[in-house]
Design a protein around this motif. Structure first.
Motif, PDB file in Angstrom:
ATOM      1  N   GLY B 274       0.807  -1.226   0.000  1.00 18.05           N
ATOM      2  CA  GLY B 274       0.000   0.000   0.000  1.00 18.05           C
ATOM      3  C   GLY B 274       0.834   1.267   0.000  1.00 18.05           C
ATOM      4  N   THR B 275       0.516   2.148   0.917  1.00 21.75           N
ATOM      5  CA  THR B 275       1.148   3.471   0.940  1.00 21.75           C
ATOM      6  C   THR B 275       2.366   3.526   1.868  1.00 21.75           C
ATOM      7  N   ALA B 276       2.827   2.354   2.291  1.00 18.99           N
ATOM      8  CA  ALA B 276       3.995   2.337   3.185  1.00 18.99           C
ATOM      9  C   ALA B 276       5.221   2.859   2.445  1.00 18.99           C
ATOM     10  N   PRO B 277       6.226   3.372   3.194  1.00 17.11           N
ATOM     11  CA  PRO B 277       7.467   3.806   2.526  1.00 17.11           C
ATOM     12  C   PRO B 277       8.045   2.644   1.722  1.00 17.11           C
ATOM     13  N   PRO B 278       8.445   2.896   0.475  1.00 19.72           N
ATOM     14  CA  PRO B 278       8.998   1.813  -0.340  1.00 19.72           C
ATOM     15  C   PRO B 278      10.317   1.312   0.241  1.00 19.72           C
ATOM     16  N   PHE B 279      10.651   0.062  -0.066  1.00 20.32           N
ATOM     17  CA  PHE B 279      11.906  -0.499   0.437  1.00 20.32           C
ATOM     18  C   PHE B 279      13.107   0.182  -0.209  1.00 20.32           C
ATOM     19  N   VAL B 280      14.061   0.602   0.616  1.00 17.81           N
ATOM     20  CA  VAL B 280      15.369   1.056   0.144  1.00 17.81           C
ATOM     21  C   VAL B 280      16.403   0.276   0.948  1.00 17.81           C
ATOM     22  N   SER B 281      17.369  -0.308   0.265  1.00 21.31           N
ATOM     23  CA  SER B 281      18.349  -1.119   0.993  1.00 21.31           C
ATOM     24  C   SER B 281      19.298  -0.234   1.781  1.00 21.31           C
ATOM     25  N   LEU B 282      19.769  -0.737   2.898  1.00 19.55           N
ATOM     26  CA  LEU B 282      20.750   0.025   3.677  1.00 19.55           C
ATOM     27  C   LEU B 282      22.076   0.138   2.936  1.00 19.55           C
ATOM     28  N   LYS B 283      22.371  -0.791   2.055  1.00 20.24           N
ATOM     29  CA  LYS B 283      23.577  -0.667   1.217  1.00 20.24           C
ATOM     30  C   LYS B 283      23.487   0.591   0.340  1.00 20.24           C
TER      31      LYS B 283
END
Lengths: 499, 499
Positions: B274-283
């Motif tokens: 849904g509207t959750a923050p999209p995944f961004v890798s810590l790398k």
């Protein structure tokens, strides 16, 4: 700020080796150690077209990995697994597969909820634990409880759980053979305990003597250590020895007398050759002797025998004379990694419960016999060739997948090794690699009596390759002796007979 | 004789719990703990035809195990794996398989010497490590080195290696979230170190606040501990939170400031809804911020996402900003268990490198979208139903496979729990199991703020089952409140809104 600064890495802000757990730094595992690292560099060199090596490929005799050297996978098992892997095939069938393959695959698919894609219970799927229990009952003639059987990713994972369970701290030790497959010493080190070595008797086909077990026990106790368990590897790794019934009886009585957990590494139970003592499980010995106060763990694997399914990582251990509440602690340990891989679990079922329909059974038995006969022939061929070399003596090949020849390293080579910062047998093995492309493991990686030198080699190169491997090895050895001969006397005029 | 007697087991000659490694006894892993044990007893009861339970089956919502609850395995991957499993099929072909399946299977078969039956190099087969590196480069826009990638039996095995590498003794701690998937605390305990908890902010969708990280760091240091690393689980387990870019930036800067190894558990990276923050890798965050002095490990797995291949036990970790000699220590650790299972390794390759031919690609994408959409719908359905219950509040479902509702346990139930020797949420969860057959995990198994109570449930029951699961849960909850209501006042007249 002092407290906050304590987490800084040694000498700056990048994590260094000196920042790591010292037990990890201390742990050694020579089977995949320095020589293999060098072999991988050479492989990369050859792949890059660099022609500086006097051979065109590296042959890895450092590890019992039959399929990497051309052994075929077991056909019935792989057919079943291919159907389990893709449930569509279960529905459509595969025209070349027999009814028994289809039925066996359906049996697993029905019994295992979610198939190979779902986590199983931490001990492994019940259907395979039932198959293992039936196999053990059939083999030993004594009951086996499926609730005391744990399916694991190869035998190694089970050994890890048991050493973790038993070693409480630096004072604790596990009695283990020297030479020894170094899994036990590596895991004891990581577990902040240690190995108390007992020496195998090279003159008596690398057998285990109770006197020596008592000596090792007393030496450990005298050094302030508390022996917690005894590792027996039968058939032996790296030695290939198959223990006599008399030796096994003595081992069980020793554990009973000394309250030790008996860790029976029996992964080579199918690999016993020729006139060697036949395999008898320590569980059967324990039950025969009514030694029902000896806690016993028996490890088995699909990686060895004639299945050789190393990459599938399937194995099990069976507990005997373990209290339910102690078993619950092992179940908890197993649960922390959720479960072993389910394909490997089914691989265990297929190993212990082979096909029974006339057609499948005869194909299975023919394949088994051909593979074991071929292993035996290759073992004898390599042992004979080694024994024909000056300064080399090798116990007869009784079992497992290895030979562990004794080599006399000339004094000049011992000096050259010291100058290179290597043990003499590591120096010898490195030279062998760089001359022939053969990868073996120095005896110093397994432990050996002071002043003796060995290497471990598998006899797994394919029947087509084995003669050339042996010729290369012999050529190297003679050249090595020549290079490091004492100029004052002739180099090894005759084979040494007084080792 | 005194020295020799010291190895006797406590109070007699049979190994007892008191004889075992105290770290094993201390380790806890609630995801497969007490409630699951009870569930297994009930399952055995039902199987034995004992009709005393008010339900006909147990539904395991305690663990993210999608295929056990009916999710189908990924078709393309399983077709390829079935051919790899039986090399005969590679030769004969399977009429229903596409050319891309055949080609992909041949590519693996050619590249992997000995196939799935041979041990691979300890880091895993190179072809899959190359595929993983390409996937990471594509995802993050930064280079990835296949030599810094290790293939593992699920993500758990990698976490084990890293905790073993970093924890040197009782003074060492790893900062980890509370609530936390208890793998980290279990492994820290087994490694003779500890977890220093930082609390996630339930009011802010279970986010990570840098202030709280600093508080936890200072508290650990004040208690005499040395923080070595920071665990971030994103998306969260058990919370389901997907972290904002701002939070991720703060985390990287915190690790840089405090010289911590950043352990990024990113196994749910495909599960963001849904509207959750999209995944961004810590790398990516680390590289964007040029924080090239932060040693970072990112874990991934084939068990989650929409593949859900839990039983194949495939995973990887990527190291960034690790010195070569430190990496060599990890390689040694990996080599002690020889290698991860090769089927799982290829499973990783098939996850990170999906099919590209038009037909296969569109089937793959349709399956992926349908599975993720269905997960999202079920998450919302369960969250809405929970939030409609008196005394329950549940953060919106942002990611992962879990919800972690907050429950107000009535004082009378708290007393009853104490009388039963249980935490209130364990008491609640046990009651739920015995009333409905639903297996959830008490919040106390993950850690939570004092005085708050939760449970973790997956939303994985199949679309056909999920409504009835929710209805059973709601019915149980209302009955529980009624049973333990204070007779002096009406039981929860309205949903609580002030949590």
């Amino acid at each position: 700020m002092a407290a906050l600064l304590r987490s800084r890495f040694v000498g700056g802000s990048i994590l260094k080796v000196a920042d790591l757990n010292p037990l990890v730094l201390k742990a050694e595992y020579a089977v995949r150690g320095q020589i293999l690292q060098r072999a991988m560099e050479i492989e990369a060199d050859i792949k890059a077209g660099n022609a500086k090596w006097p051979f065109d490929r590296v042959v890895r005799c450092n590890i019992g990995n039959p399929q990497a050297l051309g052994q075929t996978p077991p056909k019935f098992a792989r057919q079943v697994l291919s159907m389990i892997m893709n449930p569509e095939l279960l529905a459509t069938g595969v025209s070349s597969y027999s009814t028994e393959v289809l039925e066996r695959a359906r049996t697993y698919a029905t019994a295992i909820k979610g198939g190979v894609g779902a986590y199983s219970d931490s001990k492994g799927v019940r259907i395979v634990r039932d198959e293992v229990a039936a196999f053990i009952e059939q083999r030993d003639g004594y009951p086996s409880d499926p609730e005391a059987i744990y399916l694991t990713d190869g035998a190694s994972a089970g050994v890890r759980h048991l050493t973790q369970l038993l070693l409480r701290g630096p004072q604790d030790a596990i009695l283990a053979p020297s030479p020894q497959y170094p899994l036990y010493s590596a895991l004891a080190t990581l577990g902040n305990g240690s190995i108390a070595p007992y020496y195998l008797d090279e003159e008596a086909d690398w057998s285990v003597a109770v006197d020596e077990l008592e000596r090792a026990y007393a030496a450990a106790a005298k050094a302030g250590n508390i022996p917690r368990g005894l590792v027996i590897i039968n058939p032996g790794n790296p030695t290939g020895a198959s223990l006599t019934r008399e030796a096994l009886d003595g081992i069980v009585h020793f554990c009973q007398r000394r309250d030790l957990v008996l860790l029976a590494d029996e992964v080579y139970q199918e690999n016993v050759y020729g006139t060697a003592p036949p395999f008898v499980s320590l569980k059967k010995v324990m039950r025969d002797l009514r030694a029902d106060d000896v806690p016993l763990v028996s490890f088995h694997s699909i990686s060895k025998g004639f299945t050789g399914e190393c990459g599938l990582r399937g194995g099990y251990f069976e507990l005997a004379n373990f209290r339910t509440d102690v078993r619950a602690q092992l179940t908890k340990l197993a649960s922390i990694s959720l479960c072993s891989n389910v394909v490997g679990q089914i691989g265990v079922g297929l190993m212990v419960n082979p096909p029974t329909s006339p057609e499948e059974k005869s194909a299975y038995e023919a394949d088994r016999d051909a593979k074991l006969d071929s292993l035996e022939r290759r073992a004898e061929l390599v042992a004979d060739a080694l024994n024909a070399l000056p300064g080399v003596s090798c116990a007869r090949a009784q079992g497992a997948l290895y030979l562990f020849p004794n080599i006399e390293v000339p004094p000049k080579a011992v000096d050259a090794a010291a100058a290179a910062g290597l043990q003499p047998d590591a120096f010898y093995s490195l030279r062998m690699l760089e001359s022939t492309g053969l990868v073996v493991v120095p005896g110093s990686g397994f432990g050996q009596k002071n002043g003796t030198w060995h290497f471990r080699t598998t006899f797994l190169p394919s029947p087509d390759d084995i003669e050339s491997v042996v010729a290369r090895l012999a050529g190297f050895h003679r050249g090595f002796l020549e290079e490091f001969a004492d100029p004052a006397e002739p180099a090894h005029p005759s084979p040494s007979s007084d080792l």
